[in-house]
Scaffold this motif. Structure first.
Motif, PDB file in Angstrom:
ATOM      1  N   ILE A 119     -56.286 -81.342 -37.391  1.00 12.78           N
ATOM      2  CA  ILE A 119     -56.521 -82.265 -38.497  1.00 12.78           C
ATOM      3  C   ILE A 119     -55.478 -83.368 -38.458  1.00 12.78           C
ATOM      4  O   ILE A 119     -54.984 -83.818 -39.490  1.00 12.78           O
ATOM      5  CB  ILE A 119     -56.463 -81.525 -39.842  1.00 12.78           C
ATOM      6  CG1 ILE A 119     -55.336 -80.521 -39.785  1.00 12.78           C
ATOM      7  CG2 ILE A 119     -57.768 -80.868 -40.175  1.00 12.78           C
ATOM      8  CD1 ILE A 119     -54.975 -79.969 -41.091  1.00 12.78           C
ATOM      9  N   LEU A 122     -55.568 -86.430 -40.798  1.00 14.10           N
ATOM     10  CA  LEU A 122     -55.336 -86.099 -42.203  1.00 14.10           C
ATOM     11  C   LEU A 122     -53.858 -85.836 -42.446  1.00 14.10           C
ATOM     12  O   LEU A 122     -53.334 -86.162 -43.509  1.00 14.10           O
ATOM     13  CB  LEU A 122     -56.161 -84.875 -42.613  1.00 14.10           C
ATOM     14  CG  LEU A 122     -57.651 -85.111 -42.715  1.00 14.10           C
ATOM     15  CD1 LEU A 122     -58.339 -83.859 -43.194  1.00 14.10           C
ATOM     16  CD2 LEU A 122     -57.951 -86.244 -43.662  1.00 14.10           C
ATOM     17  N   TYR A 123     -53.185 -85.254 -41.440  1.00 20.05           N
ATOM     18  CA  TYR A 123     -51.748 -85.027 -41.563  1.00 20.05           C
ATOM     19  C   TYR A 123     -51.014 -86.353 -41.740  1.00 20.05           C
ATOM     20  O   TYR A 123     -50.192 -86.506 -42.653  1.00 20.05           O
ATOM     21  CB  TYR A 123     -51.250 -84.286 -40.313  1.00 20.05           C
ATOM     22  CG  TYR A 123     -49.756 -84.220 -40.184  1.00 20.05           C
ATOM     23  CD1 TYR A 123     -49.028 -83.269 -40.875  1.00 20.05           C
ATOM     24  CD2 TYR A 123     -49.079 -85.123 -39.382  1.00 20.05           C
ATOM     25  CE1 TYR A 123     -47.656 -83.226 -40.765  1.00 20.05           C
ATOM     26  CE2 TYR A 123     -47.715 -85.082 -39.262  1.00 20.05           C
ATOM     27  CZ  TYR A 123     -47.005 -84.130 -39.955  1.00 20.05           C
ATOM     28  OH  TYR A 123     -45.654 -84.098 -39.849  1.00 20.05           O
ATOM     29  N   PHE A 125     -52.216 -89.060 -42.848  1.00 21.68           N
ATOM     30  CA  PHE A 125     -52.612 -89.589 -44.151  1.00 21.68           C
ATOM     31  C   PHE A 125     -51.836 -88.911 -45.279  1.00 21.68           C
ATOM     32  O   PHE A 125     -51.372 -89.574 -46.219  1.00 21.68           O
ATOM     33  CB  PHE A 125     -54.107 -89.330 -44.309  1.00 21.68           C
ATOM     34  CG  PHE A 125     -54.767 -90.238 -45.259  1.00 21.68           C
ATOM     35  CD1 PHE A 125     -54.826 -91.598 -44.988  1.00 21.68           C
ATOM     36  CD2 PHE A 125     -55.324 -89.764 -46.418  1.00 21.68           C
ATOM     37  CE1 PHE A 125     -55.424 -92.455 -45.881  1.00 21.68           C
ATOM     38  CE2 PHE A 125     -55.929 -90.612 -47.303  1.00 21.68           C
ATOM     39  CZ  PHE A 125     -55.978 -91.958 -47.036  1.00 21.68           C
ATOM     40  N   ALA A 126     -51.650 -87.590 -45.180  1.00 22.72           N
ATOM     41  CA  ALA A 126     -50.928 -86.850 -46.216  1.00 22.72           C
ATOM     42  C   ALA A 126     -49.477 -87.308 -46.273  1.00 22.72           C
ATOM     43  O   ALA A 126     -48.926 -87.534 -47.361  1.00 22.72           O
ATOM     44  CB  ALA A 126     -50.992 -85.348 -45.939  1.00 22.72           C
TER      45      ALA A 126
ATOM     46  N   GLU B  50     -56.035 -74.819 -42.506  1.00 19.07           N
ATOM     47  CA  GLU B  50     -55.311 -76.090 -42.367  1.00 19.07           C
ATOM     48  C   GLU B  50     -55.932 -77.194 -43.200  1.00 19.07           C
ATOM     49  O   GLU B  50     -55.226 -77.967 -43.840  1.00 19.07           O
ATOM     50  CB  GLU B  50     -55.317 -76.545 -40.904  1.00 19.07           C
ATOM     51  CG  GLU B  50     -54.679 -75.572 -39.962  1.00 19.07           C
ATOM     52  CD  GLU B  50     -55.601 -75.211 -38.849  1.00 19.07           C
ATOM     53  OE1 GLU B  50     -56.808 -75.509 -38.947  1.00 19.07           O
ATOM     54  OE2 GLU B  50     -55.129 -74.633 -37.862  1.00 19.07           O
ATOM     55  N   ILE B  54     -53.985 -79.448 -46.070  1.00 21.26           N
ATOM     56  CA  ILE B  54     -53.730 -80.887 -46.019  1.00 21.26           C
ATOM     57  C   ILE B  54     -54.415 -81.592 -47.180  1.00 21.26           C
ATOM     58  O   ILE B  54     -53.852 -82.489 -47.811  1.00 21.26           O
ATOM     59  CB  ILE B  54     -54.207 -81.457 -44.666  1.00 21.26           C
ATOM     60  CG1 ILE B  54     -53.300 -80.952 -43.539  1.00 21.26           C
ATOM     61  CG2 ILE B  54     -54.197 -82.956 -44.687  1.00 21.26           C
ATOM     62  CD1 ILE B  54     -51.930 -81.535 -43.529  1.00 21.26           C
ATOM     63  N   LEU B  57     -52.490 -81.240 -50.224  1.00 22.44           N
ATOM     64  CA  LEU B  57     -51.335 -82.139 -50.196  1.00 22.44           C
ATOM     65  C   LEU B  57     -51.745 -83.572 -50.532  1.00 22.44           C
ATOM     66  O   LEU B  57     -51.090 -84.249 -51.327  1.00 22.44           O
ATOM     67  CB  LEU B  57     -50.705 -82.089 -48.797  1.00 22.44           C
ATOM     68  CG  LEU B  57     -49.211 -82.275 -48.711  1.00 22.44           C
ATOM     69  CD1 LEU B  57     -48.513 -81.223 -49.525  1.00 22.44           C
ATOM     70  CD2 LEU B  57     -48.773 -82.185 -47.266  1.00 22.44           C
ATOM     71  N   ILE B  58     -52.870 -84.029 -49.931  1.00 23.96           N
ATOM     72  CA  ILE B  58     -53.296 -85.417 -50.159  1.00 23.96           C
ATOM     73  C   ILE B  58     -53.706 -85.614 -51.608  1.00 23.96           C
ATOM     74  O   ILE B  58     -53.266 -86.538 -52.286  1.00 23.96           O
ATOM     75  CB  ILE B  58     -54.475 -85.788 -49.228  1.00 23.96           C
ATOM     76  CG1 ILE B  58     -54.025 -85.811 -47.773  1.00 23.96           C
ATOM     77  CG2 ILE B  58     -55.030 -87.144 -49.595  1.00 23.96           C
ATOM     78  CD1 ILE B  58     -55.141 -86.074 -46.800  1.00 23.96           C
TER      79      ILE B  58
END
Lengths: 342, 168
Positions: A119, A122-123, A125-126, B50, B54, B57-58
């Motif tokens: 991902i 997305l990582y 983005f986070a 996962e 994430i 977190l977002i």
């Protein structure tokens, strides 16, 4: 005892990536000053070392040895936490970027990527969305109206543009069918760069990257004419240095993400016809990737010294009423395209 | 290794969750809540979910908490402005939290460690691919309905935000 090769490799790679990103950020400050000088018909830094090449070191030394002032009315803990978060999040993102294919060292294939999580995007983005806190906490903890205004501007700008950025990434994920950065780069091999399939998506991503980095024409959070220095008005010495430096590290990382997502990363078109060994290809690929990154960094600076700053309502108008609808249209178009071609 | 990580993460989660309630300054409460969310993401990662980690977190740490922080900074709440809430609301809050605790204990009492076999799970059961397949096959209708619900909530928020409804 078995030697933990994997651990040693990754540790070395982490150190290299960290050093390279900090060094590039350091010399970006030099580049910025030279380029701005060129654009304004000046000479720029030329005293420290040949062509002023030692200027970043001199600047760093100056920032470290300057008097450090923490305002009495500020919240000390959060005042220190702010720049720390900014710098930490700036350095975290580079972990998922694939810097090259792999090197063969002593019969072992060493991946040129710190970690390949499925991902990856997305990582990134986070981490970007966590980065907002650095500016926000620092601005609030300074206990200064200008800082607070700057921090609020910065964070509202960043969360507004994150939406359009996420939407443009959604369209990209739809075409690639994977969220792992390694696979996305591998799919673009032999010149099938994503920019061909996602021109509008790239355009939106690029504008949002400018806004996320708080760079001109979106540098309203630190707009000198209205807000003194924005969120870092009260900061001095190396804490100010960390805020400014984090911007350059972020610029390096977002250039790397853009080249990886849309411009093929380490891919060199037509390299497969030369019949080179895989190690040479990997090293050349890394250098080519680095060249793309440098081009993007130059582009960021080029825009900074060419385009004037937006007004705040224009910025919000662009983000919410133009970029987000455009990004949604892009997602729909991509969906229709996929439906009719597959 | 997993066990050590689990205990460290649990310590952080519980400690920061306690700080959310105990700290006098609302800014510290919000920051502790962010740490709580981050550690919960860590727990999800340990369970090899996962995607959920994430997204948690977002959405929570990256978006919702920013808005919380926004409001608290704009209202400039701090220790001195915090009014002592009266006894009734304190009692009501304690009662409500107690009821929640009782219902949670009741639900989780029936579960036992090792009750579910982990053999049935494939390696990528928490990945975005698997999650997408389940959401768009088995749970398509509830998924779509909840998205309509979100849309209506968004429109409602925009309407409430407008100062004068008659002008528009």
């Amino acid at each position: 005892m078995e030697i933990p090769y994997e651990l040693i490799e990754k540790t070395i790679l982490v150190v290299i990536v960290f050093t390279v990103s900090l060094l590039t950020a350091m010399y970006s400050t030099y580049g910025e000053r030279k380029i701005s000088a060129f654009f304004q018909d000046r000479i720029g830094p030329n005293r420290a070392g040949p062509f002023g090449l030692l200027q970043p070191l001199a600047d760093g030394a100056k920032l470290i040895f300057k008097e450090e002032i923490i305002p009495i009315s500020s919240n000390k803990f959060l005042f220190i936490l702010g720049p720390s978060i900014s710098m930490m999040t700036a350095c975290l993102t580079s972990a998922v970027i694939p810097w090259g294919t792999y090197l063969e060292i002593g019969g072992r294939a060493v991946e040129m990527q710190v970690t390949d999580i499925n991902i990856g995007i997305l990582y990134v983005f986070a981490i970007v969305s966590i980065g907002v806190y650095g500016v926000m906490i620092g601005g609030w903890a300074s206990n200064n109206k200008y800082s607070l205004m700057g921090a609020l501007r910065a964070s509202s700008q960043m969360i507004s543009y994150e939406i359009a950025m996420g939407m443009s990434i959604v369209a990209l994920i739809m075409t690639t069918g994977t969220m792992s950065l390694k696979e996305i780069v591998a799919q673009q091999a032999e010149g099938h760069w994503n920019i061909i399939y996602q021109p509008l998506g790239f355009f939106i991503f690029l504008i949002c990257a400018f806004a996320e980095l708080n760079r001109t024409p979106f540098d309203l959070p630190e707009c000198e004419a209205e807000l003194v220095g924005g969120y870092h008005t009260e900061y001095s010495s190396m804490k100010l240095g960390l805020y400014l430096f984090a911007e350059y590290v972020n610029m390096f990382v977002s250039s790397a993400v853009m080249s990886a997502l849309y411009f093929g990363g380490y891919d060199i078109p037509f390299i497969e016809y030369l019949g080179l060994s895989s190690n040479v290809v990997a090293v050349l690929g890394f250098l080519f990737f680095f060249a793309k990154i440098v081009l993007f960094i130059f582009f960021f600076m080029w825009i900074r010294w060419t385009v004037p700053r937006f007004r705040y309502d224009q910025l919000m108008h662009l983000g919410w009423r133009i970029l987000i609808p455009m990004a949604i249209i892009n997602v729909i178009l991509t969906g229709v395209f996929i439906l009719f071609t597959k | 290794m997993d066990n050590i990580l689990f205990y460290i993460l649990s310590g952080i989660s519980i400690g920061s969750a306690l700080l959310v309630v105990l700290s006098k300054n609302p800014i510290y409460s919000v920051l502790s809540l962010i740490i709580t969310f981050a550690s919960i993401s860590g727990h999800l990662l340990l369970l090899s979910a996962e995607f959920l980690a994430i997204v948690n977190l977002i959405v929570y740490a990256g978006a919702i908490m920013v808005l919380f922080l926004f409001v608290i900074m704009m209202l400039n709440l701090n220790e001195t402005t915090e009014k002592n809430s009266n006894l009734i609301s304190k009692l009501a809050a304690t009662g409500a939290a107690g009821l929640l605790l009782i219902s949670l204990v009741y639900i989780f009492k029936s579960y036992q460690v090792g009750q579910f076999s982990t053999q049935q799970l494939t390696e990528d059961f928490g990945s975005a691919h698997q999650l997408g397949k389940i959401l768009f096959n088995e749970f398509l209708l509830p998924f779509e309905i909840s998205s309509v619900l979100f849309l209506s909530a968004m429109i409602g928020a925009v309407m409430l935000g407008k100062k004068d409804l008659k002008q528009h």
